[in-house]
Design an enzyme around this catalytic site. Sequence first.
Site, PDB file in Angstrom:
ATOM      1  N   HIS A  38     111.623 -80.090   5.029  1.00  0.00           N
ATOM      2  CA  HIS A  38     112.804 -79.914   3.970  1.00  0.00           C
ATOM      3  C   HIS A  38     113.862 -80.669   4.388  1.00  0.00           C
ATOM      4  CE1 HIS A  38     110.975 -77.150   1.142  1.00  0.00           C
ATOM      5  NE2 HIS A  38     110.628 -76.405   2.053  1.00  0.00           N
ATOM      6  N   CYS A  88     105.370 -72.576  -0.513  1.00  0.00           N
ATOM      7  CA  CYS A  88     106.949 -73.050  -0.369  1.00  0.00           C
ATOM      8  C   CYS A  88     107.650 -72.141  -1.571  1.00  0.00           C
ATOM      9  CB  CYS A  88     107.122 -74.330  -0.713  1.00  0.00           C
ATOM     10  SG  CYS A  88     108.909 -74.884  -0.523  1.00  0.00           S
ATOM     11  N   GLU A 119     109.354 -76.248   7.455  1.00  0.00           N
ATOM     12  CA  GLU A 119     110.873 -76.390   7.337  1.00  0.00           C
ATOM     13  C   GLU A 119     111.651 -77.519   7.798  1.00  0.00           C
ATOM     14  OE1 GLU A 119     112.007 -74.047   5.528  1.00  0.00           O
ATOM     15  OE2 GLU A 119     109.998 -73.030   5.671  1.00  0.00           O
TER      16      GLU A 119
HETATM   17 NI    NI Z   1     109.137 -74.703   1.740  1.00  0.00          NI
END
Ligand code: NI
Length: 199
Positions: free
Chosen positions: A153, A107, A150
């Site tokens: 996130h 990440c 993603e």
């Molecule tokens: Ni990430």
Amino acid sequence: MILPIVAYGSPVLKKMADEIEEDYEGLADLISNMFETMYEASGVGLAAPQIGKSIRLFVIDASPFAEVDEDEEPDPKAAGLKGFKKVFINPIIETEEGEEWGFQEGCLSIPTIREEVMRNPQIRITYYDENWNYCDKEYDGYAARIIQHEYDHVEGILFTDHLSPLKKRILKKKLVQISKGDIEVAYRMKFPSLKRGKR
Ligand code: NI
């Protein structure tokens, strides 16, 4: 414009992000800046919380996964990734199916750490693209994997949250170092616990 990527330990990375409206100010510029920032950091995906904006938006360019050496067997998980460049706005993962498989994830907010994360191989996701077309799509292989990472996130989840308590304990010191900016990183970052006087 290249934006600084916020590091592990920043509160924005732990927040459930908000949906945005079609008239969100500066959206086209933001998307283009996010792609630029992601490419500069050699990433394949970047979510808005990673540049400090708690909104449900992420960008992906999975084409590096489609590149194979000529003498290598093509990887079925990479099928269809050539030119896979997409924007996801207000996404909702509707279903995740199949037997979980492990993959070493990294990440941009947690540089230097890579760990195996287990996830389902098939997903169905609804979202809006950059032109506000509503999309309802199914993905598998690496495409699904990157989307799941993603998507986490914008839900305030990091890949390290998926690790076992033992693994987390082992990584603790390294994660604290990352949040203090006590690491070598080749792209612009913003560290939550940076000591005074250090850039
Ligand atoms: Ni990430």
